[in-house]
Write an enzyme that holds these catalytic residues in place. Structure first.
Site, PDB file in Angstrom:
ATOM      1  N   HIS A  19       0.850  -1.194   0.000  1.00 34.77           N
ATOM      2  CA  HIS A  19       0.000   0.000   0.000  1.00 34.77           C
ATOM      3  C   HIS A  19       0.884   1.241   0.000  1.00 34.77           C
ATOM      4  CE1 HIS A  19       0.833   0.622   4.209  1.00 34.77           C
ATOM      5  NE2 HIS A  19       0.163  -0.438   4.610  1.00 34.77           N
ATOM      6  N   HIS A  22       4.188   1.272   2.144  1.00 35.37           N
ATOM      7  CA  HIS A  22       5.306   0.488   1.603  1.00 35.37           C
ATOM      8  C   HIS A  22       5.866   1.174   0.354  1.00 35.37           C
ATOM      9  CE1 HIS A  22       2.375  -2.530   3.314  1.00 35.37           C
ATOM     10  NE2 HIS A  22       3.379  -2.580   4.150  1.00 35.37           N
ATOM     11  N   CYS A 127       3.411 -10.385  21.119  1.00 31.46           N
ATOM     12  CA  CYS A 127       2.425  -9.842  20.174  1.00 31.46           C
ATOM     13  C   CYS A 127       2.760 -10.420  18.802  1.00 31.46           C
ATOM     14  CB  CYS A 127       2.467  -8.318  20.128  1.00 31.46           C
ATOM     15  SG  CYS A 127       1.476  -7.689  18.745  1.00 31.46           S
ATOM     16  N   CYS A 130       3.373  -7.764  15.982  1.00 31.28           N
ATOM     17  CA  CYS A 130       4.712  -7.145  16.018  1.00 31.28           C
ATOM     18  C   CYS A 130       5.802  -8.197  15.885  1.00 31.28           C
ATOM     19  CB  CYS A 130       4.986  -6.443  17.339  1.00 31.28           C
ATOM     20  SG  CYS A 130       3.938  -5.072  17.743  1.00 31.28           S
ATOM     21  N   CYS A 144      -0.952  -5.022  23.610  1.00 31.39           N
ATOM     22  CA  CYS A 144       0.219  -4.589  22.847  1.00 31.39           C
ATOM     23  C   CYS A 144       0.176  -3.066  22.697  1.00 31.39           C
ATOM     24  CB  CYS A 144       0.204  -5.248  21.469  1.00 31.39           C
ATOM     25  SG  CYS A 144       1.236  -4.382  20.283  1.00 31.39           S
ATOM     26  N   HIS A 147      -0.413  -2.337  18.682  1.00 32.49           N
ATOM     27  CA  HIS A 147      -1.647  -2.786  18.024  1.00 32.49           C
ATOM     28  C   HIS A 147      -2.882  -2.725  18.911  1.00 32.49           C
ATOM     29  CE1 HIS A 147       1.537  -4.517  15.505  1.00 32.49           C
ATOM     30  NE2 HIS A 147       0.690  -4.291  14.537  1.00 32.49           N
ATOM     31  N   LYS A 306      -6.002   6.766  10.320  1.00 31.23           N
ATOM     32  CA  LYS A 306      -5.057   5.664  10.171  1.00 31.23           C
ATOM     33  C   LYS A 306      -5.532   4.798   9.006  1.00 31.23           C
ATOM     34  CE  LYS A 306      -2.976   2.198  13.181  1.00 31.23           C
ATOM     35  NZ  LYS A 306      -3.223   0.908  12.649  1.00 31.23           N
ATOM     36  N   LYS A 309      -7.968  -1.598   6.661  1.00 28.11           N
ATOM     37  CA  LYS A 309      -8.939  -2.262   5.789  1.00 28.11           C
ATOM     38  C   LYS A 309     -10.354  -1.985   6.265  1.00 28.11           C
ATOM     39  CE  LYS A 309      -6.505  -6.096   3.803  1.00 28.11           C
ATOM     40  NZ  LYS A 309      -6.245  -7.500   3.971  1.00 28.11           N
TER      41      LYS A 309
HETATM   42  O1  ME8 Z   1       7.817  -4.219   9.597  1.00 28.47           O
HETATM   43  N1  ME8 Z   1       3.329   5.123   6.610  1.00 28.47           N
HETATM   44  O2  ME8 Z   1       7.228  -5.143   7.562  1.00 28.47           O
HETATM   45  P1  ME8 Z   1       5.898  -4.344   7.200  1.00 28.47           P
HETATM   46  C1  ME8 Z   1       4.612   5.051   6.270  1.00 28.47           C
HETATM   47  N2  ME8 Z   1       8.853  -7.131   7.944  1.00 28.47           N
HETATM   48  N3  ME8 Z   1       5.275   3.916   6.040  1.00 28.47           N
HETATM   49  C2  ME8 Z   1       4.613   2.779   6.181  1.00 28.47           C
HETATM   50  C3  ME8 Z   1       3.244   2.760   6.559  1.00 28.47           C
HETATM   51  C4  ME8 Z   1       2.591   4.009   6.771  1.00 28.47           C
HETATM   52  N4  ME8 Z   1       1.314   4.113   7.104  1.00 28.47           N
HETATM   53  N5  ME8 Z   1       2.854   1.480   6.616  1.00 28.47           N
HETATM   54  C5  ME8 Z   1       3.928   0.709   6.278  1.00 28.47           C
HETATM   55  C6  ME8 Z   1       7.954  -5.045   8.713  1.00 28.47           C
HETATM   56  N6  ME8 Z   1       4.992   1.494   6.016  1.00 28.47           N
HETATM   57  C7  ME8 Z   1       9.083  -6.044   8.806  1.00 28.47           C
HETATM   58  C8  ME8 Z   1      10.371  -5.325   8.436  1.00 28.47           C
HETATM   59  S1  ME8 Z   1      12.991  -5.279   8.007  1.00 28.47           S
HETATM   60  C9  ME8 Z   1      14.298  -6.211   8.430  1.00 28.47           C
HETATM   61  C10 ME8 Z   1      11.602  -6.182   8.515  1.00 28.47           C
HETATM   62  C11 ME8 Z   1       6.317   1.035   5.567  1.00 28.47           C
HETATM   63  O3  ME8 Z   1       5.325  -5.030   6.021  1.00 28.47           O
HETATM   64  C12 ME8 Z   1       7.439   1.544   6.458  1.00 28.47           C
HETATM   65  O4  ME8 Z   1       8.648   1.464   5.757  1.00 28.47           O
HETATM   66  O5  ME8 Z   1       5.041  -4.148   8.392  1.00 28.47           O
HETATM   67  C13 ME8 Z   1       7.430   0.509   7.552  1.00 28.47           C
HETATM   68  O6  ME8 Z   1       8.629   0.489   8.302  1.00 28.47           O
HETATM   69  C14 ME8 Z   1       7.265  -0.748   6.743  1.00 28.47           C
HETATM   70  O7  ME8 Z   1       6.358  -0.371   5.677  1.00 28.47           O
HETATM   71  C15 ME8 Z   1       6.698  -1.895   7.546  1.00 28.47           C
HETATM   72  O8  ME8 Z   1       6.441  -2.964   6.677  1.00 28.47           O
END
Ligand code: ME8
Length: 660
Positions: A19, A22, A127, A130, A144, A147, A306, A309
């Site tokens: 989304h 990411h 959690c 997390c 948590c 969350h 925020k 979904k």
């Molecule tokens: O945390 N605003 O993966 P994840 C800004 N797998 N950035 C956002 C966001 C938002 N609302 N939502 C997601 C993980 N992101 C682990 C990481 S690394 C070794 C392991 C982005 O799929 C932002 O970069 O939950 C956040 O840190 C990341 O997606 C979290 O992706």
């Protein structure tokens, strides 16, 4: 500025399709990597997916898939989205890649050999969202803190990493980075302060294995346990540099110490602790160098809410881009999206995404400022030099406004902004030159000048447009190429010097960013706004008209209805049907069985925007050929053509679920 740079994004969980959030991190990383390539630096850009963990194991089970099957589907959706958004990543790592798994096990063994990992009984609050244990003091009313959901009591024998002994080395490491580079290890500084406070308060040992589920990398020598998902995931940044001996230069402690290599991890602020505390400690304990820098950006909300979904406000970048392209009638979506997210918020600050502001910036900054600069300049070239559109440019001595100083000031700011990881500031610098060039035209008024002066003035602006094309290329690679093409300049993105003479054979102008008028704006907002029952908008109005003007069909009995086998289907692949504008060929999962379906929804949906979506499906429709292809069922949708809407489910239902 170092000559070698390695930029990474977090590897995203395969619990959901990409989304806005990411996409944002990945756009920032891509822009940094492209900037450094532009400077001729040795650059590498890595992204990927985090395939393991209890969360993924549970989601896959709920969908009746193996974790690997499930992870493959979402990883493919990430790769496809990054291709759509023009990402130039050099590699895409998955934690299920065998070479990554081998490196993780190797690091584990090193940590055991050095006495940093030990086996102990453990009880704690976990959690799953997390993938983290929380001590009692960090729980928020027993839930948590992130969350706000119930945590699980876990009692098992775990391997522990002796993090408690890393307080001092970490404090010394942060001090050293600040002393040697003049900047904190974690930026922005506010995030460094949080990390420091966490470390200064004392560290507890960290559980680094789990025995209650299987979906992970086995602990070497103890197959009952899997390695903690964060130790596994963080190692991706390092393991990707061990894939080939030539890549070792991107994780080289000596080069980092000499300031020749920067290893920069980008991420959202919520996972700073993992990267700034655990990761350097793991690495140093294993005898490996820590990264150079952690950049934690802010959090995006959508219209002040925020993203979730349940709220139905998750911004799907595939969809956003496809809608922009479709409504504008030109390929503008990708570059407009990239520009907007980078320009809208300074890196590090939280941001609020609003479709309305996207369209405002599009019209004001892309269509008007930049697009119009090129458009009007090329228009004048062809007007005043109609024979061939050629301008022989020689720097004018007495220019009414000095574009040279505007260029020099903008260049300095642009360079400084990128060195400081501030792409929004870099764009401000670029726009200062765009505005200077527009002001230059207004003041120099070529329409009032004799022919020689016209050539000098237009040449000055064309040269400025060439520079601008290179400068915007890290952010808007497609449009940068389009500008260069229209200028008749055969150059790949590079670091431009300002020349004093040149010859331009320009093309006829094609608008870079056609203006979005009020009707189109309404149409886009209607597509994007979650539609409550009373909403008004083009799509709703048309649907209402259709509903009232189309007579209701004759009554059917329940038995008639019961003959229809309706169920939830997930679209796993979608592609256009050659020479059939309205048709898409879909592969849908109807609960363990794959069907091929031809759907007349191409005017409303780009194929990429459909992958991973679920809709209601008529599974017992007699197969028929549509556009020469056999279609085995029908996806239900409302409306027609561009204002068509796919049926949707407002809760998570696995493919195959019956609809009645
Ligand atoms: O945390 N605003 O993966 P994840 C800004 N797998 N950035 C956002 C966001 C938002 N609302 N939502 C997601 C993980 N992101 C682990 C990481 S690394 C070794 C392991 C982005 O799929 C932002 O970069 O939950 C956040 O840190 C990341 O997606 C979290 O992706």
């Amino acid at each position: 500025m170092s000559e070698r740079i390695y930029v990474t994004t977090p590897i995203y969980y395969v619990s959901d399709v990409p989304h806005l959030g990411h996409a944002y991190t990945t756009v920032v990383a891509d822009t940094l990597a492209r900037y450094h390539r532009l400077r001729g630096h040795d650059s590498r850009f890595l992204t990927g997916t985090d395939d393991h963990g209890q969360k993924i194991e549970r989601m896959a089970a709920s969908k009746g898939q193996t974790p690997k099957q499930y992870a493959d589907g979402i990883a493919a959706a990430y790769q496809s989205c990054w291709r759509t958004l023009g990402m130039s990543n050099d590699d895409f790592i998955r934690t299920t890649d065998p070479d990554h798994e081998a490196v993780v096990q190797d690091i584990w063994r090193r940590l055991v050999e050095r006495g940093w990992i030990v086996l102990r009984p453990y009880q704690g609050w976990y959690c799953v969202a997390c993938e983290q244990f929380y001590p009692d003091k960090e729980l928020d009313d027993g839930k948590c803190p992130v969350h706000k959901r119930a945590v699980e009591r876990v009692e098992e024998e775990n391997y522990f990493f002796k993090l408690s002994q890393w307080q001092k080395p970490l404090q010394e490491f942060y001090d050293r980075v600040l002393r040697e580079t003049g900047r904190p290890f974690v930026e922005p500084a506010i995030r460094m302060n949080e990390v420091r406070a966490f470390v200064d308060a004392g560290l507890e040992d960290l559980s680094v294995s789990r025995a209650t589920f299987k979906w992970g990398i086995p602990v070497p020598g103890d197959p009952r346990q899997v390695i903690y998902v964060w130790l596994d995931a963080l190692t991706n940044y390092y393991s990707a540099t061990r894939r080939d001996p030539s890549l070792a230069r991107f994780w080289d402690g000596d080069a980092m110490a000499r300031g020749e290599l920067q290893v920069v991890h980008l991420m959202g602020k919520e996972i700073t602790r993992f990267h700034a505390v655990y990761w350097p400690a793991f690495l140093m304990a294993a005898g490996l160098p820590p990264p150079s820098k952690i950049i934690a950006h802010g959090w995006w909300t959508v219209d002040g809410e925020k993203m979730s979904k349940t709220a139905g406000n998750v911004v799907d970048p595939n969809r956003l881009v496809a809608d922009l392209d479709a409504v504008v009638g030109a390929k503008v979506g990708v570059d407009a999206f990239r520009y907007f997210v980078l320009r809208e918020v300074p890196l590090g600050a939280d941001g609020d995404f609003s479709h309305e502001s996207l369209l405002t910036r599009y019209n004001a900054e892309l269509a008007n400022d930049l697009g119009n600069l090129l458009n009007r300049t090329l228009g004048m070239v062809w007007k005043y030099f109609p024979d061939d559109g050629v301008i022989r440019y020689q720097r004018a001595e007495a220019a009414p406004i000095d574009l040279a100083s505007a260029f020099a000031a903008a260049q300095q700011e642009y360079e400084k902004a990128f060195a400081g990881f501030a792409p929004s500031k870099a764009l401000e610098a670029v726009w200062s030159l765009v505005r200077a060039a527009n002001a230059y035209i207004d003041k120099a008024a070529p329409w009032k000048q004799p022919r020689e002066s016209q050539a000098a003035i237009l040449g000055e602006v064309l040269e400025t447009c060439r520079i601008l094309a290179h400068w915007v290329s890290p952010v808007m690679p497609d449009k940068a190429a389009a500008i260069l093409r229209q200028l008749g300049v055969a150059e790949a993105p590079c670091w431009p010097e300002r020349r004093t003479s040149a010859v331009f054979h320009v093309e006829k102008a094609t608008p870079l960013f056609p203006r979005i008028d009020d009707d189109r704006k309404k149409e886009l907002l209607a597509r994007w706004t979650p539609k409550p029952a009373t909403a008004t908008g083009t799509a709703t109005q048309t649907a209402t008209q259709a509903a009232t003007t189309t007579p209701v069909k004759p009554t059917v009995t329940f038995d008639d209805f019961a003959k229809l086998d309706l169920r939830v289907a997930e679209i796993v692949a979608a592609e256009r049907v050659p020479k059939k504008d309205k048709l898409l060929k879909l592969s849908v999962d109807v609960g363990g069985e794959m069907r091929q379906v031809v759907a007349g929804i191409a005017a409303a949906y780009a194929p990429e925007a459909l992958v991973g979506r679920r809709a209601i499906f008529l599974a017992n429709l007699k197969p028929a050929k549509i556009g020469g292809i056999v279609s085995e069922g029908m996806i239900l949708a409302a409306g027609e053509e561009q204002i068509l809407a796919l049926s949707a489910l407002d809760r998570d239902c696995p493919p195959g679920t019956k609809v009645r």
